[in-house]
Design a protein around this motif. Sequence first.
Motif, short mmCIF file in Angstrom:
data_model
loop_
_atom_site.label_atom_id
_atom_site.label_comp_id
_atom_site.label_asym_id
_atom_site.label_seq_id
_atom_site.Cartn_x
_atom_site.Cartn_y
_atom_site.Cartn_z
N THR A 164 78.07 91.21 32.93
CA THR A 164 79.05 92.22 32.54
C THR A 164 79.25 93.24 33.65
O THR A 164 80.38 93.63 33.95
N LEU A 165 78.16 93.68 34.27
CA LEU A 165 78.25 94.65 35.37
C LEU A 165 79.02 94.07 36.55
O LEU A 165 79.89 94.73 37.12
N LYS A 166 78.72 92.81 36.91
CA LYS A 166 79.44 92.18 38.02
C LYS A 166 80.94 92.10 37.74
O LYS A 166 81.76 92.39 38.59
N ILE A 167 81.28 91.70 36.51
CA ILE A 167 82.70 91.58 36.15
C ILE A 167 83.37 92.96 36.16
O ILE A 167 84.47 93.12 36.71
N ALA A 168 82.70 93.96 35.58
CA ALA A 168 83.29 95.30 35.53
C ALA A 168 83.47 95.87 36.93
O ALA A 168 84.53 96.42 37.25
N VAL A 169 82.47 95.71 37.79
CA VAL A 169 82.58 96.21 39.16
C VAL A 169 83.68 95.47 39.90
O VAL A 169 84.47 96.08 40.65
N ALA A 170 83.77 94.16 39.71
CA ALA A 170 84.81 93.38 40.38
C ALA A 170 86.20 93.82 39.95
O ALA A 170 87.09 94.01 40.79
N VAL A 171 86.40 94.03 38.66
CA VAL A 171 87.72 94.41 38.15
C VAL A 171 88.10 95.83 38.59
O VAL A 171 89.21 96.06 39.10
N VAL A 172 87.19 96.78 38.41
CA VAL A 172 87.49 98.17 38.78
C VAL A 172 87.72 98.26 40.30
O VAL A 172 88.66 98.92 40.75
N GLY A 173 86.87 97.60 41.08
CA GLY A 173 87.05 97.60 42.53
C GLY A 173 88.39 96.99 42.94
O GLY A 173 89.07 97.50 43.82
N ALA A 174 88.77 95.90 42.28
CA ALA A 174 90.04 95.25 42.60
C ALA A 174 91.23 96.16 42.27
O ALA A 174 92.20 96.23 43.03
N ILE A 175 91.15 96.87 41.16
CA ILE A 175 92.23 97.80 40.80
C ILE A 175 92.34 98.91 41.84
O ILE A 175 93.44 99.23 42.31
N VAL A 176 91.21 99.49 42.22
CA VAL A 176 91.23 100.59 43.19
C VAL A 176 91.74 100.09 44.55
O VAL A 176 92.57 100.75 45.18
N VAL A 177 91.27 98.93 45.00
CA VAL A 177 91.73 98.39 46.28
C VAL A 177 93.22 98.07 46.23
O VAL A 177 93.96 98.35 47.19
N THR A 178 93.69 97.52 45.13
CA THR A 178 95.11 97.19 44.99
C THR A 178 95.98 98.45 45.06
O THR A 178 97.00 98.47 45.75
N VAL A 179 95.57 99.50 44.37
CA VAL A 179 96.31 100.77 44.43
C VAL A 179 96.29 101.31 45.86
O VAL A 179 97.31 101.77 46.37
N GLY A 180 95.14 101.25 46.50
CA GLY A 180 95.04 101.72 47.89
C GLY A 180 95.93 100.95 48.83
O GLY A 180 96.62 101.54 49.68
N GLY A 214 87.44 101.65 46.92
CA GLY A 214 87.30 100.39 46.18
C GLY A 214 86.21 99.52 46.78
O GLY A 214 85.46 98.85 46.05
N LEU A 215 86.09 99.54 48.09
CA LEU A 215 85.02 98.80 48.77
C LEU A 215 83.65 99.36 48.39
O LEU A 215 82.69 98.61 48.21
N VAL A 216 83.57 100.68 48.26
CA VAL A 216 82.31 101.32 47.83
C VAL A 216 81.96 100.86 46.41
O VAL A 216 80.80 100.58 46.11
N VAL A 244 78.49 98.16 45.13
CA VAL A 244 77.44 98.35 44.12
C VAL A 244 76.83 97.00 43.75
O VAL A 244 75.63 96.89 43.53
N GLU A 245 77.63 95.95 43.73
CA GLU A 245 77.15 94.64 43.28
C GLU A 245 77.26 93.51 44.29
O GLU A 245 76.63 92.48 44.10
N PHE A 246 78.08 93.64 45.31
CA PHE A 246 78.34 92.51 46.18
C PHE A 246 77.89 92.78 47.62
O PHE A 246 78.31 93.76 48.24
N ILE A 247 77.08 91.88 48.15
CA ILE A 247 76.54 92.04 49.51
C ILE A 247 77.67 92.00 50.54
O ILE A 247 77.67 92.77 51.50
N TRP A 248 78.66 91.12 50.36
CA TRP A 248 79.74 91.01 51.33
C TRP A 248 80.49 92.33 51.45
O TRP A 248 80.95 92.70 52.54
#
Length: 158
Positions: A50-66, A83-85, A89-93
């Motif tokens: 759930t954390l990975k999915i939430a971080v992925a979705v929120v990060g994607a929204i922020v990066v898309t807006v940026g 969004g990268l920050v 939180v969850e992704f090494i890349w």
Amino acid sequence: MPVDQGDRGADDGYRGASGVAVDPRPRSRWRDRVHTTLDLIRANPVGRVTLKIAVAVVGAIVVTVGIALIPLPGPGWLIVIGGLVIWAVEFIWARRLLAFTRHNVQAWTRWVIGQSLAVRFLLGAVGLVFVAAVLWLSLKYSLGIDVVARVLHYLATH
């Protein structure tokens, strides 16, 4: 404080008296709370996913807006880095890309500071011209407002 070696990256070489890897940077209380909370969430398999999915979705929204705001004057790149920050939180890349970005921005800043005042002025002028051109083109093609034509018309009639 022990460093969690799960998804957070490799051992950085710092060892405490017990031989356990120790983070060399002191953390504030709120960072400790955030890390403790994230570790508790990751302890549960459902929470981890759930954390990975939430971080992925929120990060994607922020990066898309940026990315959408990059052509406009303002904090487009800053929002993308935010969004990268979030992704980091969850992704090494994302952590690696963030470190690469930080390194290159710092190198660029050091290079600019080392240049003469004339070169820095020229870089600032080029940046302003670029921002003005992007603003003019954005207004012209997205809102249909040709600022240059209006200014020229105003100058011709007054």
